[in-house]
Design an enzyme around this catalytic site. Structure first.
Site, PDB file in Angstrom:
ATOM      1  N   ALA A  63       4.458  -2.300  13.515  1.00  0.00           N
ATOM      2  CA  ALA A  63       4.543  -2.854  12.158  1.00  0.00           C
ATOM      3  C   ALA A  63       5.320  -1.896  11.274  1.00  0.00           C
ATOM      4  CB  ALA A  63       3.141  -3.049  11.580  1.00  0.00           C
ATOM      5  N   TYR A 116       3.500  -5.353   1.792  1.00  0.00           N
ATOM      6  CA  TYR A 116       2.925  -4.930   3.081  1.00  0.00           C
ATOM      7  C   TYR A 116       1.673  -5.754   3.379  1.00  0.00           C
ATOM      8  CZ  TYR A 116      -0.114  -2.292   6.246  1.00  0.00           C
ATOM      9  OH  TYR A 116      -0.969  -1.946   7.268  1.00  0.00           O
ATOM     10  N   ALA A 135       0.663  -8.537   2.139  1.00  0.00           N
ATOM     11  CA  ALA A 135       0.944  -9.974   2.295  1.00  0.00           C
ATOM     12  C   ALA A 135       1.529 -10.251   3.679  1.00  0.00           C
ATOM     13  CB  ALA A 135       1.899 -10.445   1.203  1.00  0.00           C
ATOM     14  N   LYS A 143       0.990  -8.486   6.406  1.00  0.00           N
ATOM     15  CA  LYS A 143      -0.089  -8.351   7.397  1.00  0.00           C
ATOM     16  C   LYS A 143      -1.030  -9.572   7.317  1.00  0.00           C
ATOM     17  CE  LYS A 143      -0.912  -5.360   9.877  1.00  0.00           C
ATOM     18  NZ  LYS A 143      -0.459  -5.029  11.257  1.00  0.00           N
ATOM     19  N   THR A 169      -5.318  -4.699   8.901  1.00  0.00           N
ATOM     20  CA  THR A 169      -5.711  -3.764   7.850  1.00  0.00           C
ATOM     21  C   THR A 169      -6.692  -4.389   6.861  1.00  0.00           C
ATOM     22  OG1 THR A 169      -4.817  -2.569   5.939  1.00  0.00           O
ATOM     23  CG2 THR A 169      -3.597  -4.485   6.637  1.00  0.00           C
ATOM     24  N   ASP A 170      -7.458  -3.539   6.193  1.00  0.00           N
ATOM     25  CA  ASP A 170      -8.356  -4.018   5.132  1.00  0.00           C
ATOM     26  C   ASP A 170      -7.575  -4.451   3.889  1.00  0.00           C
ATOM     27  OD1 ASP A 170      -7.541  -1.516   4.241  1.00  0.00           O
ATOM     28  OD2 ASP A 170      -9.555  -0.762   3.800  1.00  0.00           O
ATOM     29  N   GLU A 171      -6.281  -4.083   3.810  1.00  0.00           N
ATOM     30  CA  GLU A 171      -5.514  -4.393   2.587  1.00  0.00           C
ATOM     31  C   GLU A 171      -5.314  -5.886   2.386  1.00  0.00           C
ATOM     32  OE1 GLU A 171      -2.254  -1.975   1.508  1.00  0.00           O
ATOM     33  OE2 GLU A 171      -3.126  -0.168   2.361  1.00  0.00           O
TER      34      GLU A 171
HETATM   35  P1  NAD Z   1       3.132   3.682  12.174  1.00  0.00           P
HETATM   36  O1  NAD Z   1       4.030   3.311  11.037  1.00  0.00           O
HETATM   37  O2  NAD Z   1       2.780   5.100  12.402  1.00  0.00           O
HETATM   38  O3  NAD Z   1       3.743   3.128  13.557  1.00  0.00           O
HETATM   39  C1  NAD Z   1       4.325   1.863  13.684  1.00  0.00           C
HETATM   40  C2  NAD Z   1       5.066   1.823  15.027  1.00  0.00           C
HETATM   41  O4  NAD Z   1       5.668   0.527  15.163  1.00  0.00           O
HETATM   42  C3  NAD Z   1       6.202   2.841  15.134  1.00  0.00           C
HETATM   43  O5  NAD Z   1       6.149   3.519  16.365  1.00  0.00           O
HETATM   44  C4  NAD Z   1       7.465   1.988  15.028  1.00  0.00           C
HETATM   45  O6  NAD Z   1       8.581   2.536  15.715  1.00  0.00           O
HETATM   46  C5  NAD Z   1       6.995   0.685  15.644  1.00  0.00           C
HETATM   47  N1  NAD Z   1       7.788  -0.475  15.197  1.00  0.00           N
HETATM   48  C6  NAD Z   1       8.129  -0.803  13.925  1.00  0.00           C
HETATM   49  N2  NAD Z   1       8.873  -1.916  13.926  1.00  0.00           N
HETATM   50  C7  NAD Z   1       8.997  -2.321  15.216  1.00  0.00           C
HETATM   51  C8  NAD Z   1       9.638  -3.414  15.858  1.00  0.00           C
HETATM   52  N3  NAD Z   1      10.317  -4.328  15.158  1.00  0.00           N
HETATM   53  N4  NAD Z   1       9.546  -3.527  17.198  1.00  0.00           N
HETATM   54  C9  NAD Z   1       8.862  -2.598  17.928  1.00  0.00           C
HETATM   55  N5  NAD Z   1       8.254  -1.523  17.372  1.00  0.00           N
HETATM   56  C10 NAD Z   1       8.312  -1.395  16.030  1.00  0.00           C
HETATM   57  O7  NAD Z   1       1.851   2.769  11.958  1.00  0.00           O
HETATM   58  P2  NAD Z   1       0.305   3.113  12.138  1.00  0.00           P
HETATM   59  O8  NAD Z   1      -0.177   3.763  10.902  1.00  0.00           O
HETATM   60  O9  NAD Z   1       0.110   3.736  13.447  1.00  0.00           O
HETATM   61  O10 NAD Z   1      -0.275   1.616  12.147  1.00  0.00           O
HETATM   62  C11 NAD Z   1      -0.308   0.868  13.348  1.00  0.00           C
HETATM   63  C12 NAD Z   1      -0.887  -0.509  13.052  1.00  0.00           C
HETATM   64  O11 NAD Z   1      -2.193  -0.367  12.512  1.00  0.00           O
HETATM   65  C13 NAD Z   1      -0.095  -1.308  12.029  1.00  0.00           C
HETATM   66  O12 NAD Z   1      -0.073  -2.650  12.442  1.00  0.00           O
HETATM   67  C14 NAD Z   1      -0.875  -1.144  10.741  1.00  0.00           C
HETATM   68  O13 NAD Z   1      -0.710  -2.258   9.899  1.00  0.00           O
HETATM   69  C15 NAD Z   1      -2.286  -1.041  11.263  1.00  0.00           C
HETATM   70  N6  NAD Z   1      -3.224  -0.253  10.440  1.00  0.00           N
HETATM   71  C16 NAD Z   1      -2.903   1.007  10.026  1.00  0.00           C
HETATM   72  C17 NAD Z   1      -3.821   1.746   9.278  1.00  0.00           C
HETATM   73  C18 NAD Z   1      -3.514   3.153   8.806  1.00  0.00           C
HETATM   74  O14 NAD Z   1      -4.270   3.692   8.008  1.00  0.00           O
HETATM   75  N7  NAD Z   1      -2.459   3.799   9.277  1.00  0.00           N
HETATM   76  C19 NAD Z   1      -5.065   1.176   8.948  1.00  0.00           C
HETATM   77  C20 NAD Z   1      -5.340  -0.128   9.366  1.00  0.00           C
HETATM   78  C21 NAD Z   1      -4.427  -0.832  10.130  1.00  0.00           C
HETATM   79  O1  DAU Z   2      -6.156   0.605   4.069  1.00  0.00           O
HETATM   80  C1  DAU Z   2      -5.433   0.652   5.257  1.00  0.00           C
HETATM   81  C2  DAU Z   2      -4.002   1.035   4.946  1.00  0.00           C
HETATM   82  O2  DAU Z   2      -4.014   2.426   4.627  1.00  0.00           O
HETATM   83  C3  DAU Z   2      -3.052   0.771   6.104  1.00  0.00           C
HETATM   84  O3  DAU Z   2      -2.998  -0.603   6.362  1.00  0.00           O
HETATM   85  C4  DAU Z   2      -1.641   1.288   5.766  1.00  0.00           C
HETATM   86  O4  DAU Z   2      -0.784   1.113   6.872  1.00  0.00           O
HETATM   87  C5  DAU Z   2      -1.746   2.760   5.425  1.00  0.00           C
HETATM   88  O5  DAU Z   2      -0.469   3.235   5.021  1.00  0.00           O
HETATM   89  C6  DAU Z   2      -2.760   2.981   4.305  1.00  0.00           C
HETATM   90  O6  DAU Z   2      -2.278   2.422   3.057  1.00  0.00           O
HETATM   91  P1  DAU Z   2      -2.436   3.221   1.667  1.00  0.00           P
HETATM   92  O7  DAU Z   2      -1.433   2.715   0.723  1.00  0.00           O
HETATM   93  O8  DAU Z   2      -3.858   3.244   1.238  1.00  0.00           O
HETATM   94  O9  DAU Z   2      -2.061   4.727   2.186  1.00  0.00           O
HETATM   95  P2  DAU Z   2      -1.209   5.888   1.515  1.00  0.00           P
HETATM   96  O10 DAU Z   2      -1.427   7.100   2.354  1.00  0.00           O
HETATM   97  O11 DAU Z   2       0.189   5.474   1.233  1.00  0.00           O
HETATM   98  O12 DAU Z   2      -1.942   6.101   0.119  1.00  0.00           O
HETATM   99  C7  DAU Z   2      -3.322   6.420   0.045  1.00  0.00           C
HETATM  100  C8  DAU Z   2      -3.691   6.504  -1.426  1.00  0.00           C
HETATM  101  O13 DAU Z   2      -3.051   7.665  -1.993  1.00  0.00           O
HETATM  102  C9  DAU Z   2      -3.208   5.330  -2.265  1.00  0.00           C
HETATM  103  O14 DAU Z   2      -4.165   5.066  -3.282  1.00  0.00           O
HETATM  104  C10 DAU Z   2      -1.907   5.830  -2.894  1.00  0.00           C
HETATM  105  C11 DAU Z   2      -2.164   7.313  -3.077  1.00  0.00           C
HETATM  106  N1  DAU Z   2      -0.979   8.189  -2.948  1.00  0.00           N
HETATM  107  C12 DAU Z   2      -0.187   8.035  -1.866  1.00  0.00           C
HETATM  108  C13 DAU Z   2       0.924   8.832  -1.693  1.00  0.00           C
HETATM  109  C14 DAU Z   2       1.835   8.657  -0.494  1.00  0.00           C
HETATM  110  C15 DAU Z   2      -0.742   9.168  -3.884  1.00  0.00           C
HETATM  111  O15 DAU Z   2      -1.486   9.321  -4.861  1.00  0.00           O
HETATM  112  N2  DAU Z   2       0.354   9.975  -3.717  1.00  0.00           N
HETATM  113  C16 DAU Z   2       1.203   9.834  -2.663  1.00  0.00           C
HETATM  114  O16 DAU Z   2       2.213  10.593  -2.574  1.00  0.00           O
END
Ligand code: NAD
Ligand code: DAU
Length: 367
Positions: free
Chosen positions: A88, A161, A163, A165, A135-137
């Site tokens: 994603a 993002y 929307a 998901k 995601t919870d978003e």
């Molecule tokens: P990430 O951004 O670290 O990794 C995403 C991976 O997807 C990368 O390796 C990228 O190269 C690959 N990718 C992107 N577009 C692609 C495409 N078109 N074809 C094939 N590969 C592609 O993401 P993450 O944080 O590891 O999240 C993984 C999944 O979990 C996502 O679906 C995200 O929505 C979900 N998620 C993430 C979190 C979080 O906090 N990080 C929380 C809940 C759910």
């Molecule tokens: O809730 C799950 C989601 O958590 C996943 O689906 C997403 O893939 C993941 O990126 C994450 O989303 P957030 O937007 O919550 O994560 P982020 O680390 O970007 O931001 C966390 C919080 O911190 C958010 O309230 C925004 C704030 N923030 C973020 C950045 C990058 C800052 O205050 N400063 C920053 O520089």
């Protein structure tokens, strides 16, 4: 229903959560065959799975989840019984700058995968599973005191993002309802841990504290997120994959709500201790900056369903998880440096030319 998951197509395995999940599944018994399909976009990094690249039951394929011909070929070649879909675009700030990229990957990519699974599995869905990691978003934002998100909470996504998901979740359920495709969905809160791309809050702060750059906190820092250590997310996915009910959705959360500013201060303290800096040294780097557009105020996840049904619990406290994460980034400074310099993006070419003749089976896309 038990799922065997013996031939797995795992998408996004070179990203943050995908790499931890792949390593975990490769070590499980009986050993599954895993094909990691990843496009290696800016956040995909082959070095995340370097230690697994020679395992005979692991294969990397560089390719796009939107590439229907490639998906068709992969299903024909490997006869998958399971898809675990993580690929994603995952960063909210980027979705505000470039929403269409999120629609392409997250919506069209998920639809392409669903269609490939349906085409190849339709003669018999027995023993098959399409697991979608979400995601919870998708549930939107909460105010203080409002009840945590349940699986039945109506969707109300507020960023491109979220929307995209939400749309992908709807597509997964529509394939279950319309075609009987056996699917599972989980919606998880904020993950943190090793190998997270340094654009996300925790690794970004760690890097800025280390290099003594300003720490950007959006707005007043009072937004609340629920934090889960990545290994706990991985164990929840494993349980749901193997023992969760087909057609069901499971919320996963850390039971750990924190205001951003409190998290950042805790991180500053942990870093100062690790680096032998004077107390409160790094807090001086905090800067309150312009808020994110449409910034969701609070996320909180009611994960009682997965806890009761599958006896899952978050096992790593936030203090422990933060300490482990900080130590990993300090011991693996090269990992971030290679991202900053761009060197990580040449890793594929280096690996590919090195291993082409060897047994590692690193493959290019069908093109
Ligand atoms: P990430 O951004 O670290 O990794 C995403 C991976 O997807 C990368 O390796 C990228 O190269 C690959 N990718 C992107 N577009 C692609 C495409 N078109 N074809 C094939 N590969 C592609 O993401 P993450 O944080 O590891 O999240 C993984 C999944 O979990 C996502 O679906 C995200 O929505 C979900 N998620 C993430 C979190 C979080 O906090 N990080 C929380 C809940 C759910
Ligand atoms: O809730 C799950 C989601 O958590 C996943 O689906 C997403 O893939 C993941 O990126 C994450 O989303 P957030 O937007 O919550 O994560 P982020 O680390 O970007 O931001 C966390 C919080 O911190 C958010 O309230 C925004 C704030 N923030 C973020 C950045 C990058 C800052 O205050 N400063 C920053 O520089």
């Amino acid at each position: 229903m038990q799922t065997a998951a013996s031939r797995i197509l795992l998408t996004g395995g070179s990203g943050f959560i995908g790499s931890h999940l792949t390593r975990h599944l490769l070590a499980s018994r009986p050993q599954p065959q895993i094909v990691n399909l990843d496009l290696l976009t800016y956040c995909g990094n082959l070095s995340n799975l370097e230690d697994c690249s020679w395992q005979p039951n692991y294969r990397f394929v560089k390719g796009d989840i939107c590439d229907e011909a490639l998906l068709d070929q992969l299903f024909l070649d490997h006869e998958f019984d399971t898809v675990i879909h993580l690929a994603a675009e995952s960063h909210v700030d980027r979705s505000i700058v470039n929403p269409l990229e999120f629609v392409r990957t997250n919506v069209l990519g998920t639809a392409s995968l669903l269609q490939a699974a349906r085409n190849h599995w339709k003669s018999s869905y027995a023993g098959k599973c399409f697991y979608h990691v979400s995601t919870d978003e998708v549930f939107g934002t909460l105010s203080d005191g409002q009840e945590a998100f349940k699986e039945t909470t109506p969707y109300s996504p507020r960023s491109p993002y979220a929307a995209s998901k939400a749309a992908s979740d709807h597509l997964v359920r529509s394939f279950q309802e319309s075609f009987g495709l056996p699917t599972k969905v989980s919606n998880c809160s904020n993950n943190y841990g090793p190998n997270q791309f340094p654009e996300k809050l925790i690794p970004l702060c760690i890097n800025n504290i280390l290099t003594q750059k300003p720490i950007p906190v959006y707005g007043r820092g009072d937004n609340i997120r629920d934090w889960l250590y990545v290994d706990d997310h991985v164990t929840a996915i494993d349980l749901i994959l193997h023992r969760g009910r087909v057609g069901e959705t499971y919320n996963i959360g850390g039971k750990c709500e924190l205001r951003n500013i409190d998290l950042v201060r805790q991180l500053c303290q942990a870093m100062d201790q690790e680096l032998g800096r004077p107390p409160a040294f790094s807090e001086g780097l905090i800067r309150f900056v312009e808020d994110r557009q449409g910034h969701d105020y609070r996320y909180a996840v009611d994960c009682s369903k997965v806890c009761l049904e599958l006896q899952w619990q978050p096992s790593v406290s936030f203090a422990q998880g933060l300490r482990r994460t900080v130590q990993w980034y300090l011991e693996n400074r090269k990992w971030v440096e290679e991202i900053t310099s761009g060197a990580y993006q040449t890793y594929y070419e280096r690996q590919y030319s090195l291993k082409l003749a060897g047994p590692g089976q690193i493959k290019g896309s069908a093109s």
